[in-house]
Design an enzyme around this catalytic site. Structure first.
Site, PDB file in Angstrom:
ATOM      1  N   GLY A  71      43.852   6.354 -30.695  1.00  0.00           N
ATOM      2  CA  GLY A  71      43.038   7.083 -31.659  1.00  0.00           C
ATOM      3  C   GLY A  71      43.909   7.655 -32.769  1.00  0.00           C
ATOM      4  N   THR A  72      45.098   8.090 -32.398  1.00  0.00           N
ATOM      5  CA  THR A  72      46.048   8.623 -33.380  1.00  0.00           C
ATOM      6  C   THR A  72      46.337   7.577 -34.445  1.00  0.00           C
ATOM      7  OG1 THR A  72      47.059  10.100 -31.772  1.00  0.00           O
ATOM      8  CG2 THR A  72      48.426   9.458 -33.666  1.00  0.00           C
ATOM      9  N   ASN A 150      37.383  18.342 -29.775  1.00  0.00           N
ATOM     10  CA  ASN A 150      38.024  18.083 -28.486  1.00  0.00           C
ATOM     11  C   ASN A 150      38.281  19.372 -27.717  1.00  0.00           C
ATOM     12  OD1 ASN A 150      39.728  18.098 -30.875  1.00  0.00           O
ATOM     13  ND2 ASN A 150      41.471  18.064 -29.490  1.00  0.00           N
ATOM     14  N   GLN A 178      36.265  11.961 -28.988  1.00  0.00           N
ATOM     15  CA  GLN A 178      35.756  12.709 -27.823  1.00  0.00           C
ATOM     16  C   GLN A 178      34.273  12.462 -27.584  1.00  0.00           C
ATOM     17  OE1 GLN A 178      37.173  14.143 -25.402  1.00  0.00           O
ATOM     18  NE2 GLN A 178      39.228  14.501 -26.174  1.00  0.00           N
ATOM     19  N   HIS A 200      40.576   5.489 -23.582  1.00  0.00           N
ATOM     20  CA  HIS A 200      41.028   6.302 -22.448  1.00  0.00           C
ATOM     21  C   HIS A 200      40.292   7.630 -22.296  1.00  0.00           C
ATOM     22  CE1 HIS A 200      43.871   9.441 -24.149  1.00  0.00           C
ATOM     23  NE2 HIS A 200      43.796   8.652 -25.204  1.00  0.00           N
ATOM     24  N   THR A 236      50.505  -8.375 -32.077  1.00  0.00           N
ATOM     25  CA  THR A 236      49.863  -9.196 -31.060  1.00  0.00           C
ATOM     26  C   THR A 236      48.891  -8.307 -30.295  1.00  0.00           C
ATOM     27  OG1 THR A 236      51.860 -10.520 -30.887  1.00  0.00           O
ATOM     28  CG2 THR A 236      50.296 -10.674 -29.060  1.00  0.00           C
ATOM     29  N   CYS A 324      53.431  26.624 -27.033  1.00  0.00           N
ATOM     30  CA  CYS A 324      54.243  27.801 -26.771  1.00  0.00           C
ATOM     31  C   CYS A 324      55.593  27.543 -27.430  1.00  0.00           C
ATOM     32  CB  CYS A 324      54.406  28.004 -25.275  1.00  0.00           C
ATOM     33  SG  CYS A 324      55.384  29.437 -24.865  1.00  0.00           S
TER      34      CYS A 324
HETATM   35  C1  LIG Z   1      39.358  14.225 -31.103  1.00  0.00           C
HETATM   36  C2  LIG Z   1      40.578  13.398 -30.828  1.00  0.00           C
HETATM   37  N1  LIG Z   1      41.034  12.575 -31.785  1.00  0.00           N
HETATM   38  C3  LIG Z   1      42.116  11.815 -31.590  1.00  0.00           C
HETATM   39  C4  LIG Z   1      42.806  11.847 -30.407  1.00  0.00           C
HETATM   40  C5  LIG Z   1      44.038  10.996 -30.249  1.00  0.00           C
HETATM   41  O1  LIG Z   1      43.770   9.892 -29.459  1.00  0.00           O
HETATM   42  P1  LIG Z   1      44.973   9.101 -28.742  1.00  0.00           P
HETATM   43  O2  LIG Z   1      45.375   9.934 -27.575  1.00  0.00           O
HETATM   44  O3  LIG Z   1      44.334   7.808 -28.330  1.00  0.00           O
HETATM   45  O4  LIG Z   1      46.059   8.915 -29.718  1.00  0.00           O
HETATM   46  C6  LIG Z   1      42.368  12.687 -29.385  1.00  0.00           C
HETATM   47  C7  LIG Z   1      43.117  12.762 -28.106  1.00  0.00           C
HETATM   48  O5  LIG Z   1      43.311  13.831 -27.549  1.00  0.00           O
HETATM   49  C8  LIG Z   1      41.229  13.485 -29.602  1.00  0.00           C
HETATM   50  O6  LIG Z   1      40.766  14.322 -28.666  1.00  0.00           O
END
Ligand SMILES: Cc1ncc(COP(=O)(O)O)c(C=O)c1O
Length: 386
Positions: A71-72, A150, A178, A200, A236, A324
């Site tokens: 997702g990142t 999230n 999420q 995931h 790939t 922290c």
């Molecule tokens: C709202 C949201 N966006 C993006 C991500 C990032 O996803 P990934 O862990 O697949 O990089 C997360 C993961 O915690 C998330 O909760």
């Protein structure tokens, strides 16, 4: 007993998803870009998965789905492309709830000269659509509003904001990582230009996520080299992970309503039990529309790290959503941006449920949580933290 209540961080793999993946981790293999039969078989498996992803989010065509590694990566790709278009000028408008992968690129050399305008949520945990729309002027390279937080689980007014973005010609990114697999997600209803989801978070594998790109929306790839993913993302393709992603999407689509009811029942059981086991607990975002599986709860007089560690020692995994740094306890920025006082934010834990959780786990957890909170309060947990 113990239980895993950190399902917003990641979820255990559904055994049916694992079964779908296993052949591609053993007797089957192939580069989906190869012309021979091994490649063709891999390509067929990848395209079948793409269809499932497209169906889960109501995409007009599977061709609108770009597989990414996380997702990142999907969020980064959209924002970096916008920064490239901005050319060191202008603004990017983001909600104050976004995952760090959305504002992250602004803090890199590629973000130099581009102003990041943040629109914070209301105390309800929901961003006000009209405030967000007002920040779009005088022209933004991209805007971002996630579908659901999230941390707190609150659902955001994406369709209304998307309409405002369309009027002003600003492309909108909607991070649905999420929300997907938990509540209905339709790219047509959302009206955004980019939507991200990740396997995931709903019992699929790590290493597979997707970026939906509206046909014709501006885009530039983050990864270049090969012609994979219609040149939207060179690399790939991770066939096993993508096959698992497809299976997770199919199962989520078929079981969505039943899953949402099950998850909401766990969350409601937990939150109802707090009144007697941990008097004084405050559930953030309780009055707003929320994801069915996320509970963000403050225990006044308690430091979240200490509570998390106590619970971990008892076998219960929860999250604190904060960092922290240098011995100082930093409360979650998202909570502070909702106007939650420092002291409450500092005493907040996130309890998130998944399909592997059972009511008995919640029942066993509540008294342990109650005892941990009471003993930390008695020990003066929060005294002198700040
Ligand atoms: C709202 C949201 N966006 C993006 C991500 C990032 O996803 P990934 O862990 O697949 O990089 C997360 C993961 O915690 C998330 O909760």
């Amino acid at each position: 007993m113990g239980a895993y209540f950190d399902q917003n961080a990641t979820t255990p793999l559904d055994e049916r998803v694992r079964a779908a993946m296993l052949p591609w981790l053993g007797e089957r293999w192939g580069n989906a870009a190869s012309a021979h039969r091994f490649g063709q078989a891999a390509r067929e498996a990848v395209e079948a998965a793409r269809e499932e992803v497209a169906r889960l989010i109501g995409a007009g065509s599977p061709a609108e789905i770009v597989f990414t590694g996380s997702g990142t990566e999907a969020n980064n790709a959209v924002v970096y492309a916008a920064l490239a278009r901005a050319g060191g000028r202008g603004r990017v408008v983001l909600s104050g709830l976004e995952h760090p992968s959305v504002p992250g690129p602004l803090a890199t050399p590629w973000g130099a000269g581009v102003e990041g305008v943040r629109v914070d949520p209301e105390p309800s945990g929901v961003v006000a659509a009209e405030r967000f729309a007002a920040a779009l002027e005088p022209g933004a390279a991209v805007a971002a509003l996630m579908l659901a937080s999230n941390e707190v689980g609150t659902i955001q007014p994406v369709a209304t904001v998307a309409a405002a973005c369309r009027e002003r010609g600003v492309p909108l990114l909607c991070d649905a990582v999420q929300a997907a697999g938990k509540i209905p997600v339709s790219v047509q209803i959302l009206g955004a230009d980019y939507v991200t989801i990740g396997a995931h978070k709903f019992h699929g594998p790590l290493g597979a996520a997707a970026l939906w790109v509206r046909p014709g929306a501006p885009f530039a790839p983050l990864l270049v080299g090969g012609a994979q993913e219609r040149r939207f993302r060179a690399s790939t393709v991770n066939v096993a992970a993508v096959v698992g992603f497809g299976a997770a999407c199919r199962l989520a689509r078929e079981e969505l309503a039943e899953r949402a009811l099950r998850l909401a029942a766990l969350r409601d059981r937990f939150e109802a039990g707090l009144a007697t086991t941990a008097p004084g607990a405050v559930v953030h975002g309780a009055g707003a529309p929320r994801l069915p599986h996320t509970s963000s709860v403050a225990f006044p007089g308690v430091v979240q790290q200490e509570l998390m560690i106590r619970l971990d020692l008892e076998g219960y995994a929860v999250s604190i959503g904060s960092a922290c740094a240098s011995g100082r306890v930093d409360p979650s920025p998202a909570l502070l941006r909702m106007g939650i006082p420092d002291e409450l934010a500092l005493g907040t834990i996130r309890v998130s449920f998944g399909l592997t959780n059972r009511a008995e786990e919640v029942d066993a957890f509540l008294p342990i949580l109650g005892r941990a909170v009471a003993s930390l309060r008695a020990a003066g947990s929060a005294a002198g933290v700040r």
